[in-house]
Design a protein around this motif. Sequence first.
Motif, PDB file in Angstrom:
ATOM      1  N   PHE A 133       9.140  51.138  32.633  1.00 11.95           N
ATOM      2  CA  PHE A 133       9.866  52.218  31.999  1.00 11.95           C
ATOM      3  C   PHE A 133       8.979  53.137  31.182  1.00 11.95           C
ATOM      4  O   PHE A 133       9.448  53.995  30.460  1.00 11.95           O
ATOM      5  N   PHE A 134       7.661  52.954  31.334  1.00  7.55           N
ATOM      6  CA  PHE A 134       6.721  53.716  30.522  1.00  7.55           C
ATOM      7  C   PHE A 134       6.691  55.172  30.972  1.00  7.55           C
ATOM      8  O   PHE A 134       6.452  55.476  32.126  1.00  7.55           O
ATOM      9  N   TYR A 142       7.488  50.607  37.875  1.00  7.66           N
ATOM     10  CA  TYR A 142       7.657  52.046  38.062  1.00  7.66           C
ATOM     11  C   TYR A 142       6.804  52.822  37.068  1.00  7.66           C
ATOM     12  O   TYR A 142       7.010  52.729  35.858  1.00  7.66           O
ATOM     13  N   PHE A 143       5.842  53.557  37.576  1.00  9.86           N
ATOM     14  CA  PHE A 143       5.058  54.448  36.731  1.00  9.86           C
ATOM     15  C   PHE A 143       5.620  55.853  36.889  1.00  9.86           C
ATOM     16  O   PHE A 143       5.387  56.516  37.908  1.00  9.86           O
ATOM     17  N   GLY A 144       6.371  56.288  35.897  1.00  9.10           N
ATOM     18  CA  GLY A 144       6.994  57.601  35.961  1.00  9.10           C
ATOM     19  C   GLY A 144       6.056  58.695  35.528  1.00  9.10           C
ATOM     20  O   GLY A 144       4.870  58.473  35.244  1.00  9.10           O
ATOM     21  N   PRO A 145       6.552  59.938  35.454  1.00 11.73           N
ATOM     22  CA  PRO A 145       5.707  61.063  35.048  1.00 11.73           C
ATOM     23  C   PRO A 145       5.033  60.810  33.702  1.00 11.73           C
ATOM     24  O   PRO A 145       5.675  60.320  32.762  1.00 11.73           O
ATOM     25  N   GLY A 183       4.812  39.813  45.207  1.00 10.78           N
ATOM     26  CA  GLY A 183       6.193  40.135  45.495  1.00 10.78           C
ATOM     27  C   GLY A 183       6.702  41.409  44.857  1.00 10.78           C
ATOM     28  O   GLY A 183       7.912  41.676  44.891  1.00 10.78           O
ATOM     29  N   LYS A 184       5.823  42.236  44.315  1.00  9.31           N
ATOM     30  CA  LYS A 184       6.253  43.436  43.595  1.00  9.31           C
ATOM     31  C   LYS A 184       5.931  44.705  44.395  1.00  9.31           C
ATOM     32  O   LYS A 184       4.962  44.765  45.157  1.00  9.31           O
ATOM     33  N   THR A 185       6.746  45.714  44.165  1.00 10.77           N
ATOM     34  CA  THR A 185       6.465  47.062  44.633  1.00 10.77           C
ATOM     35  C   THR A 185       6.116  47.923  43.437  1.00 10.77           C
ATOM     36  O   THR A 185       6.896  48.015  42.486  1.00 10.77           O
ATOM     37  N   VAL A 186       4.930  48.519  43.456  1.00 14.42           N
ATOM     38  CA  VAL A 186       4.501  49.429  42.400  1.00 14.42           C
ATOM     39  C   VAL A 186       4.702  50.855  42.921  1.00 14.42           C
ATOM     40  O   VAL A 186       4.185  51.217  43.983  1.00 14.42           O
ATOM     41  N   TYR A 187       5.478  51.643  42.172  1.00 12.40           N
ATOM     42  CA  TYR A 187       5.695  53.037  42.552  1.00 12.40           C
ATOM     43  C   TYR A 187       5.028  53.929  41.516  1.00 12.40           C
ATOM     44  O   TYR A 187       5.284  53.810  40.310  1.00 12.40           O
ATOM     45  N   VAL A 188       4.161  54.837  42.002  1.00  9.07           N
ATOM     46  CA  VAL A 188       3.437  55.763  41.133  1.00  9.07           C
ATOM     47  C   VAL A 188       3.946  57.164  41.448  1.00  9.07           C
ATOM     48  O   VAL A 188       3.671  57.723  42.509  1.00  9.07           O
ATOM     49  N   ASP A 189       4.728  57.726  40.529  1.00  6.71           N
ATOM     50  CA  ASP A 189       5.322  59.037  40.726  1.00  6.71           C
ATOM     51  C   ASP A 189       4.246  60.103  40.921  1.00  6.71           C
ATOM     52  O   ASP A 189       3.132  59.974  40.412  1.00  6.71           O
ATOM     53  N   GLY A 190       4.597  61.170  41.629  1.00 11.51           N
ATOM     54  CA  GLY A 190       3.651  62.250  41.873  1.00 11.51           C
ATOM     55  C   GLY A 190       3.221  62.992  40.633  1.00 11.51           C
ATOM     56  O   GLY A 190       2.252  63.756  40.671  1.00 11.51           O
ATOM     57  N   SER A 191       3.911  62.778  39.515  1.00  7.44           N
ATOM     58  CA  SER A 191       3.508  63.363  38.230  1.00  7.44           C
ATOM     59  C   SER A 191       2.948  62.305  37.296  1.00  7.44           C
ATOM     60  O   SER A 191       2.942  62.483  36.078  1.00  7.44           O
ATOM     61  N   ALA A 192       2.470  61.198  37.860  1.00  7.16           N
ATOM     62  CA  ALA A 192       1.879  60.117  37.062  1.00  7.16           C
ATOM     63  C   ALA A 192       0.375  60.075  37.271  1.00  7.16           C
ATOM     64  O   ALA A 192      -0.120  60.208  38.397  1.00  7.16           O
ATOM     65  N   VAL A 193      -0.364  59.879  36.179  1.00  9.03           N
ATOM     66  CA  VAL A 193      -1.815  59.718  36.213  1.00  9.03           C
ATOM     67  C   VAL A 193      -2.147  58.393  35.549  1.00  9.03           C
ATOM     68  O   VAL A 193      -1.767  58.149  34.388  1.00  9.03           O
ATOM     69  N   LEU A 194      -2.841  57.518  36.284  1.00  8.32           N
ATOM     70  CA  LEU A 194      -3.225  56.210  35.760  1.00  8.32           C
ATOM     71  C   LEU A 194      -4.669  56.269  35.288  1.00  8.32           C
ATOM     72  O   LEU A 194      -5.570  56.597  36.067  1.00  8.32           O
TER      73      LEU A 194
END
Length: 480
Positions: free
Chosen positions: A6-7, A161-164, A179-190
Motif C-alpha cells: 500500500f506504499f 503492489y508498488f503504486g505511483p 507465490g507472490k505477484t509483484v506489480y510495479v505501476d507505470g508511475s512507480a520508481v524503485l
Amino acid sequence: MRNFRFFSFALGLLLSANVVFADGRLVVYPAPEGALLNDDYTVKVRVPGESWQTLPVYLIKVDRVAGAGHNVTDASMAFFDVEGKVEVTVTYNRGKVDSARIRPLSYGITPATDGQTVTFVLEGPRNLSVEVNGDIFGNLHLFANPLLSDIPDRNNPDVIYFGPGIHTFEQGKFQVPSGKTVYVDGSAVLRGRLLIHNVRDVKVIGRGMVEHTVKMGIEIANSSNVLVDGLFTTQCATGGSDSVTIRNVKSISYYGWGDGMNVFASNNVLFDRVFCRNSDDCTTVYATRKGFVGGARNITMQHSTLWADVAHPIFIGIHGNTENPEVIENLHYVDIDILDHQEAQIDYQGCLSINAGDNNLIRNVKFEDIRIEDFRQGQLVNLRIFYNPKYCTAPGMGIENVLFKNISYTGKNAELSIIAGYNEERKIKNIVFENLVINGTTIHDRMEGKPAWYKTADMAGFFVGEHVAGITFVTTDDRD
C-alpha cells in the motif's frame, strides 16, 4: 520493513494513467514527484484524431567508451502502452534537427523532420532508439509497450503492489517471497534492487522501473517458475534457476561489468521482446559461475534488440567447472536486431560469440533471423575453443552443431571473424551458415565470382583456423 502493498499508491490505477480509446488504445503514465528527468526531448503521442499526450522523459545513463575508460553520458528514456496505430512527435530541445533516424532499421520507420521536431507513426508496440544528428549517446530510448492485461488486484494478499511514487527499501533491496505477484505501476520508481532468491512461483510485472542509479537491478537466483515482465532496469541476471521467462524487460547499464541479462547454470530460460543496451555483454550463457553450479540447457532469446556499448551482444560458454566438465546445449537466438558492438580487445570481440573454456562442451546452438547493423568495432562471428587464463582454468572441450541461418550484416566496420579449435581432441564440428548475407551478397559454397582455390569463408571475411571440421556455407535451396 514497510508494508509495500500500500506504499504510495495514491488514487489507484485509473488515476495513474491517462487512457484514450479510439482506433487503437493508448496509456500514458505520469512521472512521480521526485523522479529523475531529462529535458533534452519533449515527447508526445496520440491515437490518430485524438488529443496529444505528453510523456515524461526520464534521465538514464549510457557508457561512451573512449580508449580503455568508461565515460558515463546522460541519455533519455520514455515509454507508453499502445494497441494499434499511434503518432509520435519528438522535439529536440537542444537545437535544430538536421537528421534523424529510428532504429532498429529493420522496422523501416522513416521520420519526418521540421525544425526541432521529428514525427513518425508506429503500427504497434516497438522498442526504439530515436537518434538526432547522429548522436547515439544522447539519444532517446522510446519503448512502446503492449497494453497490460490481467492487472492484479492490489487487495489480494498474494499481490505486492508498488503504486505511483518513489519507493526505497531497507538495505537497498526487496526480497520477493514465493507465490507472490509483484506489480510495479507505470508511475512507480524503485530505488533499490528486486531479489528473486530461493523462491518459486513468482511474477514481477508492470510498467515501472528500477531506477538507473541501482546497479544489478533485478536478480533471479536458485528459483523456479519465475516471470519478469515489462519493467525497466539496469541488469536482470538469472543463476541456478529453472523455468524463467523474462519478457519485454528493458536493460540499460553504464558502469563497468554492466552485463545485461546473464544466465548462469540455469535451464529453460526464455527471453522474449527484451531490449538490452549495456556497458558489457548484453546476454550471456555460462555453466558454473558466481556460486551457481551446473550446465545450462534450453535457453531461448527471441524478438529482441541488443546494443553492446562494450563487449559482446551475445556471448556463450567461457565459464564452467574444469574438474567436473559441463554441457551448455540447446540454445536458440531468433529474430534479433543487433544495433552496435564496440570492443577493441580481439579476445572479446564477436556479435555472435561462442568461446568454450573450462572443459565446457557447447552444442546445438541456433542463430536465426538476425539482422546486424553497422557497429563501431568488432567481429561478426567468433567461435573458439581456447584457454584464457584471465577467466579460465582449462580450454573448452568442444563446440558442435551450430546453425547460423538468415544472418545479415550491412556495414563497413566488421573486422576479421575467427573460427578456431584448440587441438584434435578439442575441435569445432558441424558449423552451417545458411543464407549468410553480407552487404547484400549471399555467401555460399557455389556463389558466382568465388575463385575455385578460395575458401568460401574468405568471401565472408572469416578466418577458419586449425581443428575445425565440417563447416559449410549454403542457401536454403541447397538444403532442400
